[in-house]
Design an enzyme around this catalytic site. Structure first.
Site, short mmCIF file in Angstrom:
data_model
loop_
_atom_site.label_atom_id
_atom_site.label_comp_id
_atom_site.label_asym_id
_atom_site.label_seq_id
_atom_site.Cartn_x
_atom_site.Cartn_y
_atom_site.Cartn_z
N VAL A 132 -19.75 22.37 -28.56
CA VAL A 132 -19.31 21.27 -29.44
C VAL A 132 -20.13 20.04 -29.09
CG1 VAL A 132 -17.36 19.84 -30.17
CG2 VAL A 132 -17.01 22.26 -29.65
N GLU A 174 -13.47 17.69 -26.75
CA GLU A 174 -13.40 18.53 -27.96
C GLU A 174 -13.84 19.97 -27.68
OE1 GLU A 174 -12.45 18.98 -31.20
OE2 GLU A 174 -11.25 17.23 -30.72
N GLN A 199 -23.07 30.71 -16.95
CA GLN A 199 -21.71 31.01 -16.48
C GLN A 199 -21.13 32.19 -17.27
OE1 GLN A 199 -18.55 28.08 -15.29
NE2 GLN A 199 -17.85 28.38 -17.38
N GLY A 203 -10.30 20.52 -16.38
CA GLY A 203 -9.66 19.30 -16.87
C GLY A 203 -10.62 18.29 -17.45
N TYR A 204 -10.10 17.07 -17.61
CA TYR A 204 -10.81 15.98 -18.28
C TYR A 204 -11.26 16.49 -19.66
CZ TYR A 204 -12.31 11.21 -18.04
OH TYR A 204 -12.40 9.84 -18.24
N HIS A 239 -13.28 21.78 -24.94
CA HIS A 239 -12.10 22.50 -24.44
C HIS A 239 -11.10 22.71 -25.58
CE1 HIS A 239 -13.35 20.17 -20.70
NE2 HIS A 239 -13.36 21.41 -20.26
N GLY A 256 -17.05 28.37 -23.06
CA GLY A 256 -17.96 27.69 -23.98
C GLY A 256 -19.40 28.16 -23.78
N GLN A 257 -20.11 28.28 -24.89
CA GLN A 257 -21.53 28.69 -24.86
C GLN A 257 -22.40 27.66 -24.13
OE1 GLN A 257 -23.31 31.29 -25.56
NE2 GLN A 257 -25.35 30.34 -25.54
O1 PAF Z 1 -16.47 25.89 -16.98
C1 PAF Z 1 -15.66 25.40 -16.17
O2 PAF Z 1 -15.01 24.37 -16.42
C2 PAF Z 1 -15.47 26.05 -14.80
O3 PAF Z 1 -16.66 26.53 -14.32
C3 PAF Z 1 -14.38 27.14 -14.81
C4 PAF Z 1 -14.76 28.31 -15.71
C5 PAF Z 1 -13.06 26.55 -15.27
C6 PAF Z 1 -14.19 27.69 -13.39
O4 PAF Z 1 -13.80 26.68 -12.51
#
Ligand code: PAF
Length: 276
Positions: free
Chosen positions: A173, A32, A150, A28-29, A34, A144-145
């Site tokens: 971004v 751009e 991750q 959340g929150y 996301h 996202g890169q």
């Molecule tokens: O990248 C994130 O926002 C978090 O690590 C994810 C992939 C949503 C897992 O909680």
């Protein structure tokens, strides 16, 4: 857009839809970054699912779980505007009911970089992402890169556990001045925000020396360090972009990753340096 809060409702809703399902996992929150994931999912998929869940298991005991910025009303509006079909916003109890006992640990790629500074973080990420994949059963999931480590952890997880999902990675971004978008940028005061620009400046400095022919890792890191100025990084490292193994020279696709605390915000950024 349908808002669902339980796994049963998510599954029931998805059972009535057909075609390629794209999942955009978020905490959340929305910014751009996301929205770029949501736009790509909208272009490529018949059904777009966004999850909204601030996952307590990926925050350490002294980290910012409580303070992490939240605004479900705004996120819901932005998700609707971006064409999300199903917004999955479960409670903590729905995701981790009493007795929950399983942790997924992806060795290797989760070590070093952020893994060295945030013990347990990638176990929390791997566990929630694996659960989200099982809950929504997407054909493709978007990340996202900016969170390069991750992405490496999730790619490894998917390969190792034979999870039938394609991982799509979208470019970082940035704000017009270069700062990588992050929900944690909300913590920065105007003065800290200026200091935070040193991160993207350092990456650009490295790109410039590589473009001018430098391949020696130490020299590339020195250029980046000089551009960081007095901002002390938690790490500033070159890794193979494929498997995150440490490298001494910039060869092929090489990840330069940096993390630093600016005020109470822990910021990360990276660039993939391309050299023949
Ligand atoms: O990248 C994130 O926002 C978090 O690590 C994810 C992939 C949503 C897992 O909680």
């Amino acid at each position: 857009m349908k808002l669902v809060r339980t796994v049963a409702d998510l599954r029931a809703d998805l059972a009535e839809r057909s075609g390629r399902v794209g999942l955009v996992p978020t905490m959340g929150y929305l910014h751009e970054g996301h929205l770029s994931l949501l736009r790509r999912a909208r272009e490529e998929c018949d059904v777009v699912v966004m999850s909204l869940f601030v996952n307590p298991r990926q925050f350490g005991p002294n980290e910012d779980f409580e303070a992490y910025p939240r605004d479900e009303e705004r996120d819901t509006r932005l998700a609707r505007e971006a064409g999300v079909d199903v917004l999955f916003a479960p409670s903590i109890e729905e995701v981790y009911p009493d007795g929950f006992s399983t942790t997924i640990h992806v060795a290797g790629v989760s070590e070093g970089l952020c893994g060295a500074h945030r013990p347990g973080h990638f176990d929390g990420v791997a566990t929630i992402v694996c659960k989200l994949f099982n809950m929504a059963r997407p054909d493709v999931a978007y990340f996202g890169q900016k969170d390069a480590q991750q992405v490496a952890v999730i790619r490894r997880l998917v390969r190792d556990l034979d999870i039938p999902v394609e991982i799509a990675v979208c470019p970082t971004v940035r704000e017009p001045d270069g700062l990588a978008m992050s929900s944690r940028n909300a913590y920065l005061s105007p003065e800290e925000r200026q200091r935070a620009l040193a991160l993207s400046r350092a990456l650009r400095a490295a790109e410039e020396v590589v473009a001018s022919g430098e391949r020696d890792g130490e020299a590339v890191l020195a250029a980046a360090r000089a551009a960081l100025g007095d901002l002390e990084p938690e790490y500033l490292e070159l890794r193979s972009a494929d498997d995150l193994s440490p490298v001494e020279r910039v060869n092929g696709s090489t990840l330069l990753a940096v993390a630093a605390k600016v005020g109470r915000a822990r910021l990360i950024d990276n660039v993939v340096l391309e050299a023949e």
